[in-house]
Design an enzyme around this catalytic site. Structure first.
Site, PDB file in Angstrom:
ATOM      1  N   SER A 122       6.055  -7.331  -3.075  1.00  0.00           N
ATOM      2  CA  SER A 122       4.947  -8.037  -2.434  1.00  0.00           C
ATOM      3  C   SER A 122       5.034  -9.534  -2.702  1.00  0.00           C
ATOM      4  O   SER A 122       5.105  -9.959  -3.864  1.00  0.00           O
ATOM      5  CB  SER A 122       3.607  -7.518  -2.961  1.00  0.00           C
ATOM      6  OG  SER A 122       2.571  -8.426  -2.622  1.00  0.00           O
TER       7      SER A 122
ATOM      8  N   HIS B 192       6.633  -6.989   1.641  1.00  0.00           N
ATOM      9  CA  HIS B 192       5.224  -6.665   1.859  1.00  0.00           C
ATOM     10  C   HIS B 192       4.418  -7.965   1.856  1.00  0.00           C
ATOM     11  O   HIS B 192       4.489  -8.741   0.903  1.00  0.00           O
ATOM     12  CB  HIS B 192       4.740  -5.730   0.762  1.00  0.00           C
ATOM     13  CG  HIS B 192       3.338  -5.235   0.941  1.00  0.00           C
ATOM     14  ND1 HIS B 192       3.018  -4.213   1.824  1.00  0.00           N
ATOM     15  CD2 HIS B 192       2.180  -5.601   0.347  1.00  0.00           C
ATOM     16  CE1 HIS B 192       1.718  -3.989   1.744  1.00  0.00           C
ATOM     17  NE2 HIS B 192       1.180  -4.812   0.870  1.00  0.00           N
TER      18      HIS B 192
ATOM     19  N   ASP C 237       0.753  -9.584   2.049  1.00  0.00           N
ATOM     20  CA  ASP C 237      -0.675  -9.321   1.891  1.00  0.00           C
ATOM     21  C   ASP C 237      -1.509 -10.435   2.505  1.00  0.00           C
ATOM     22  O   ASP C 237      -1.519 -11.549   1.991  1.00  0.00           O
ATOM     23  CB  ASP C 237      -1.025  -9.208   0.402  1.00  0.00           C
ATOM     24  CG  ASP C 237      -0.492  -7.922  -0.195  1.00  0.00           C
ATOM     25  OD1 ASP C 237       0.260  -8.006  -1.196  1.00  0.00           O
ATOM     26  OD2 ASP C 237      -0.810  -6.861   0.349  1.00  0.00           O
TER      27      ASP C 237
ATOM     28  N   MET D  14      -5.140 -11.773   3.274  1.00  0.00           N
ATOM     29  CA  MET D  14      -6.539 -11.591   2.832  1.00  0.00           C
ATOM     30  C   MET D  14      -7.395 -12.689   3.450  1.00  0.00           C
ATOM     31  O   MET D  14      -7.006 -13.850   3.438  1.00  0.00           O
ATOM     32  CB  MET D  14      -6.593 -11.670   1.307  1.00  0.00           C
ATOM     33  CG  MET D  14      -5.688 -10.651   0.629  1.00  0.00           C
ATOM     34  SD  MET D  14      -5.677 -10.854  -1.151  1.00  0.00           S
ATOM     35  CE  MET D  14      -4.583  -9.523  -1.630  1.00  0.00           C
TER      36      MET D  14
ATOM     37  N   HIS E  14       0.245  -6.420   5.725  1.00  0.00           N
ATOM     38  CA  HIS E  14      -0.934  -5.651   5.295  1.00  0.00           C
ATOM     39  C   HIS E  14      -2.177  -6.513   5.512  1.00  0.00           C
ATOM     40  O   HIS E  14      -2.423  -7.452   4.765  1.00  0.00           O
ATOM     41  CB  HIS E  14      -0.754  -5.299   3.806  1.00  0.00           C
ATOM     42  CG  HIS E  14      -1.899  -4.561   3.197  1.00  0.00           C
ATOM     43  ND1 HIS E  14      -2.034  -4.397   1.831  1.00  0.00           N
ATOM     44  CD2 HIS E  14      -2.986  -3.957   3.754  1.00  0.00           C
ATOM     45  CE1 HIS E  14      -3.142  -3.714   1.591  1.00  0.00           C
ATOM     46  NE2 HIS E  14      -3.736  -3.446   2.729  1.00  0.00           N
TER      47      HIS E  14
ATOM     48  N   MET F 215      -5.796  -7.218   5.192  1.00  0.00           N
ATOM     49  CA  MET F 215      -7.076  -6.936   4.523  1.00  0.00           C
ATOM     50  C   MET F 215      -8.091  -7.904   5.118  1.00  0.00           C
ATOM     51  O   MET F 215      -8.491  -8.876   4.470  1.00  0.00           O
ATOM     52  CB  MET F 215      -6.907  -7.107   3.012  1.00  0.00           C
ATOM     53  CG  MET F 215      -6.074  -6.012   2.380  1.00  0.00           C
ATOM     54  SD  MET F 215      -5.363  -6.496   0.799  1.00  0.00           S
ATOM     55  CE  MET F 215      -3.859  -7.302   1.365  1.00  0.00           C
TER      56      MET F 215
ATOM     57  N   MET G  24      -4.072   2.931  -0.963  1.00  0.00           N
ATOM     58  CA  MET G  24      -4.281   1.868  -1.940  1.00  0.00           C
ATOM     59  C   MET G  24      -4.488   2.506  -3.309  1.00  0.00           C
ATOM     60  O   MET G  24      -5.369   3.352  -3.482  1.00  0.00           O
ATOM     61  CB  MET G  24      -5.488   1.013  -1.565  1.00  0.00           C
ATOM     62  CG  MET G  24      -5.279   0.125  -0.360  1.00  0.00           C
ATOM     63  SD  MET G  24      -3.869  -0.996  -0.546  1.00  0.00           S
ATOM     64  CE  MET G  24      -4.296  -1.903  -2.020  1.00  0.00           C
TER      65      MET G  24
ATOM     66  N   GLY H 239      -7.355  -6.903  -3.041  1.00  0.00           N
ATOM     67  CA  GLY H 239      -7.845  -8.257  -3.240  1.00  0.00           C
ATOM     68  C   GLY H 239      -7.048  -9.059  -4.245  1.00  0.00           C
ATOM     69  O   GLY H 239      -6.963 -10.287  -4.141  1.00  0.00           O
ATOM     70  N   PHE H 240      -6.394  -8.369  -5.199  1.00  0.00           N
ATOM     71  CA  PHE H 240      -5.650  -9.097  -6.227  1.00  0.00           C
ATOM     72  C   PHE H 240      -4.429  -8.310  -6.688  1.00  0.00           C
ATOM     73  O   PHE H 240      -4.438  -7.074  -6.669  1.00  0.00           O
ATOM     74  CB  PHE H 240      -6.558  -9.360  -7.432  1.00  0.00           C
ATOM     75  CG  PHE H 240      -7.785 -10.145  -7.071  1.00  0.00           C
ATOM     76  CD1 PHE H 240      -8.963  -9.493  -6.720  1.00  0.00           C
ATOM     77  CD2 PHE H 240      -7.745 -11.518  -7.021  1.00  0.00           C
ATOM     78  CE1 PHE H 240     -10.085 -10.204  -6.346  1.00  0.00           C
ATOM     79  CE2 PHE H 240      -8.855 -12.257  -6.650  1.00  0.00           C
ATOM     80  CZ  PHE H 240     -10.033 -11.601  -6.307  1.00  0.00           C
TER      81      PHE H 240
ATOM     82  N   GLY I 274      -1.654  -7.515  -9.965  1.00  0.00           N
ATOM     83  CA  GLY I 274      -1.762  -7.428 -11.417  1.00  0.00           C
ATOM     84  C   GLY I 274      -2.859  -6.516 -11.938  1.00  0.00           C
ATOM     85  O   GLY I 274      -3.181  -6.577 -13.132  1.00  0.00           O
TER      86      GLY I 274
ATOM     87  N   ASP J 196       0.360   1.246  -2.931  1.00  0.00           N
ATOM     88  CA  ASP J 196       0.240  -0.193  -3.128  1.00  0.00           C
ATOM     89  C   ASP J 196      -0.798  -0.531  -4.186  1.00  0.00           C
ATOM     90  O   ASP J 196      -1.967  -0.212  -4.032  1.00  0.00           O
ATOM     91  CB  ASP J 196      -0.182  -0.809  -1.774  1.00  0.00           C
ATOM     92  CG  ASP J 196      -0.249  -2.319  -1.791  1.00  0.00           C
ATOM     93  OD1 ASP J 196      -0.774  -2.888  -0.814  1.00  0.00           O
ATOM     94  OD2 ASP J 196       0.241  -2.923  -2.755  1.00  0.00           O
TER      95      ASP J 196
HETATM   96  C1  DX5 Z   1      -3.570  -5.915  -3.372  1.00  0.00           C
HETATM   97  C2  DX5 Z   1      -2.347  -5.933  -2.491  1.00  0.00           C
HETATM   98  C3  DX5 Z   1      -1.085  -5.505  -3.193  1.00  0.00           C
HETATM   99  C4  DX5 Z   1      -0.707  -6.340  -4.410  1.00  0.00           C
HETATM  100  C5  DX5 Z   1       0.161  -5.527  -5.329  1.00  0.00           C
HETATM  101  O1  DX5 Z   1      -4.712  -6.029  -2.614  1.00  0.00           O
HETATM  102  O2  DX5 Z   1      -2.546  -5.145  -1.335  1.00  0.00           O
HETATM  103  O3  DX5 Z   1      -0.009  -5.470  -2.272  1.00  0.00           O
HETATM  104  O4  DX5 Z   1      -0.068  -7.476  -4.033  1.00  0.00           O
HETATM  105  O5  DX5 Z   1       0.415  -6.232  -6.493  1.00  0.00           O
HETATM  106  P1  DX5 Z   1       0.689  -5.526  -7.891  1.00  0.00           P
HETATM  107  O6  DX5 Z   1       1.962  -4.720  -7.729  1.00  0.00           O
HETATM  108  O7  DX5 Z   1       0.831  -6.665  -8.820  1.00  0.00           O
HETATM  109  O8  DX5 Z   1      -0.479  -4.641  -8.196  1.00  0.00           O
HETATM  110 ZN    ZN Z   2      -0.746  -4.857  -0.041  1.00  0.00          ZN
END
Ligand code: DX5
Ligand code: ZN
Length: 234
Positions: free
Chosen positions: A6, A31, A33, A35, A64, A66, A136, A141-142, A144, A174
């Site tokens: 990602s 990937h 993301d 947002m 993706h 969101m 999910m 949203g984040f 880590g 994910d």
């Molecule tokens: C979160 C994202 C994920 C995120 C995964 O909302 O959809 O794709 O970037 O990051 P890690 O692998 O750090 O959880």
């Molecule tokens: Zn994602």
């Protein structure tokens, strides 16, 4: 098995270089993301960024969304070079039917995502319209965040529907995906693994991707072997 780093975990000041690094790592998908600060409490990047990194690599762009109003973004991300666009089932059945149809009519692959608190049964009306079912494994949203183990039965259910109905969608996971949690997901039927922190945090991304691929292939084979052994006993 598909490994999809990602970009959210990458160095934002070096998107093109990071895209190159990911493309040379042996990963299968990138990937992306997206947002909007409304559907999720964070803002990441838009079609312009995706357009700027497209010339850097031919890797599959897994977008993706969101976002609360994805319908205004489908065209721009298609032009920017997306290969697949994923929207969220929480947007409601009628909207999702329209969105999936529109994504396919743009010639792209269509994905449908479900958040941890949402029941997976909401996806049933759309199963024959999708190329990828995204479970999910964290609240979006984040990056880590820790993996939510209560999402594992959803992966199993998605795999059972696929088998029972003879469908071909991929099962993507994910959020909080590392070597251990990737193997747990592969054991119950996942075949596409998004990972930000656990992969991008490695100096040698190539080695990290290889290790994750080995872990999920081994877990998948073991699960298939166990199932076969059980059937033999019956
Ligand atoms: C979160 C994202 C994920 C995120 C995964 O909302 O959809 O794709 O970037 O990051 P890690 O692998 O750090 O959880
Ligand atoms: Zn994602």
């Amino acid at each position: 098995m598909i490994i999809a780093p990602s970009l959210l975990a990458a160095d934002f000041s070096r998107f093109a270089k990071e895209t190159e690094r990911i493309s040379k790592s042996g990963a299968d998908w990138l990937h992306l993301d997206v947002m909007d600060g409304h559907f999720v409490p964070n803002i990441s990047f838009g079609p312009q960024v995706v357009k700027s990194i497209r010339p850097v690599s031919r890797i599959f762009f897994d977008v993706h969304l969101m976002c609360s109003k994805p319908e205004i973004l489908l065209g721009p991300f298609c032009e920017a070079g997306a290969n697949q666009i994923t929207v969220h089932v929480e947007l409601g059945e009628a909207a999702v039917t329209q969105l999936l149809w529109k994504i396919k009519s743009l010639g792209l692959k269509a994905g449908l995502a479900v958040n941890p608190p949402t029941t997976i049964s909401l996806l049933q009306p759309h199963l024959d319209q999708i190329d990828t079912l995204l479970v999910m494994t964290v609240n979006p949203g984040f990056g880590g965040q820790p993996f939510i183990h209560e999402t594992l039965p959803k992966i199993q259910q998605a795999a059972a529907w696929r088998r029972e109905r003879g469908l071909g969608y991929r099962i993507e996971v994910d959020g909080g995906i590392n070597l251990a949690t990737a193997a747990e997901c592969a054991r119950v039927g996942a075949d596409t693994f998004v990972s930000g922190t656990a992969l991008l945090g490695n100096r040698s991304l190539g080695t990290a991707v290889k290790k994750m691929r080995k872990a999920v292939e081994a877990a998948h084979l073991k699960a298939a072997g166990d199932k076969h052994a059980t059937l033999q006993l019956i």
